[in-house]
Design a protein around this motif. Structure first.
Motif, short mmCIF file in Angstrom:
data_model
loop_
_atom_site.label_atom_id
_atom_site.label_comp_id
_atom_site.label_asym_id
_atom_site.label_seq_id
_atom_site.Cartn_x
_atom_site.Cartn_y
_atom_site.Cartn_z
N SER A 1 0.84 -1.20 0.00
CA SER A 1 0.00 0.00 0.00
C SER A 1 0.87 1.25 0.00
N VAL A 2 0.30 2.33 -0.53
CA VAL A 2 1.00 3.61 -0.67
C VAL A 2 0.08 4.69 -0.12
N ASN A 3 0.58 5.47 0.82
CA ASN A 3 -0.19 6.59 1.37
C ASN A 3 0.65 7.86 1.29
N TYR A 4 0.10 8.85 0.61
CA TYR A 4 0.77 10.14 0.48
C TYR A 4 0.93 10.76 1.85
N TYR A 5 2.15 11.18 2.21
CA TYR A 5 2.41 11.74 3.53
C TYR A 5 2.71 13.23 3.46
N GLY A 6 2.95 13.74 2.26
CA GLY A 6 3.15 15.18 2.12
C GLY A 6 4.28 15.53 1.17
N SER A 7 4.37 16.83 0.89
CA SER A 7 5.45 17.34 0.06
C SER A 7 5.79 18.75 0.51
N GLU A 8 7.04 19.11 0.32
CA GLU A 8 7.50 20.46 0.64
C GLU A 8 8.23 21.02 -0.56
N GLN A 9 8.05 22.30 -0.79
CA GLN A 9 8.76 22.94 -1.90
C GLN A 9 10.23 23.07 -1.56
N THR A 10 11.09 22.77 -2.55
CA THR A 10 12.53 22.94 -2.41
C THR A 10 12.97 23.98 -3.43
N LYS A 11 14.27 24.22 -3.52
CA LYS A 11 14.76 25.21 -4.49
C LYS A 11 14.40 24.85 -5.92
N LYS A 12 14.49 23.56 -6.25
CA LYS A 12 14.28 23.14 -7.64
C LYS A 12 12.96 22.40 -7.88
N GLY A 13 12.24 22.08 -6.83
CA GLY A 13 11.01 21.31 -7.03
C GLY A 13 10.34 20.99 -5.72
N TYR A 14 10.16 19.70 -5.45
CA TYR A 14 9.45 19.27 -4.25
C TYR A 14 10.10 18.03 -3.65
N SER A 15 10.12 17.98 -2.33
CA SER A 15 10.51 16.78 -1.61
C SER A 15 9.20 16.08 -1.26
N VAL A 16 9.08 14.82 -1.64
CA VAL A 16 7.82 14.09 -1.51
C VAL A 16 8.01 12.92 -0.54
N GLU A 17 7.01 12.69 0.30
CA GLU A 17 7.06 11.57 1.26
C GLU A 17 5.80 10.72 1.15
N TYR A 18 6.02 9.42 1.22
CA TYR A 18 4.92 8.46 1.26
C TYR A 18 5.15 7.50 2.41
N LEU A 19 4.08 7.04 3.01
CA LEU A 19 4.14 5.94 3.96
C LEU A 19 3.75 4.68 3.19
N LEU A 20 4.57 3.66 3.31
CA LEU A 20 4.37 2.44 2.56
C LEU A 20 4.18 1.25 3.49
N ASN A 21 3.36 0.32 3.05
CA ASN A 21 3.30 -0.98 3.69
C ASN A 21 3.94 -1.92 2.69
N VAL A 22 5.07 -2.50 3.07
CA VAL A 22 5.79 -3.40 2.17
C VAL A 22 5.86 -4.79 2.79
N SER A 23 6.00 -5.76 1.94
CA SER A 23 6.15 -7.13 2.40
C SER A 23 7.59 -7.56 2.15
N VAL A 24 8.25 -8.01 3.22
CA VAL A 24 9.62 -8.50 3.14
C VAL A 24 9.62 -9.89 3.74
N ASP A 25 9.97 -10.89 2.93
CA ASP A 25 9.94 -12.27 3.41
C ASP A 25 8.60 -12.62 4.05
#
Length: 124
Positions: A53-77
């Motif tokens: 699953s992918v959940n948008y956690y936010g973004s912040e403007q930077t000098k050249k664009g945006y820093s983007v964050e997501y919260l993920l549910n991943v399966s490992v083993d």
């Protein structure tokens, strides 16, 4: 630029970033559409994780664009794990391009994390 456009782009990128493609050349080729030519992806390999699953956690403007964050549910083993992924994008004529290799960190909701998030949001 709307957050929903950044979010939509990010979700498409993450689908390819977490693909289970074993062939490194094919994996990199599928990512190239989403990643700036300025970024060297020659050492990017498919992750040994399945994106659940992918959940948008936010973004912040930077000098050249945006820093983007997501919260993920991943399966490992066959075990679920919550992680946060952060990467930067810059706007282009037709959308966005990723300009940094994504950084994955373990994440959990706890009082200290939530308190820090609330304090940081209050300062902006």
């Amino acid at each position: 630029i709307s957050q929903s456009k950044i979010d939509t782009f990010g979700r498409y990128f993450l689908t390819y970033y977490f693909s289970q493609e074993k062939n490194q050349e094919n994996y990199q080729s599928s990512l190239r559409t989403y990643v700036s030519e300025k970024v060297d992806i020659s050492d990017w390999k498919a992750l040994e994780k399945m994106l659940k699953s992918v959940n948008y956690y936010g973004s912040e403007q930077t000098k050249k664009g945006y820093s983007v964050e997501y919260l993920l549910n991943v399966s490992v083993d066959n075990r679920s794990k919550m992680q946060k992924i952060t990467f930067e994008v810059e706007p282009t004529k037709n959308g966005f391009l990723v300009t940094t290799q994504p950084k994955l960190t373990d994440f959990s909701f706890n009082w200290n994390t939530l308190k820090r998030e609330c304090l940081n949001n209050g300062e902006n």
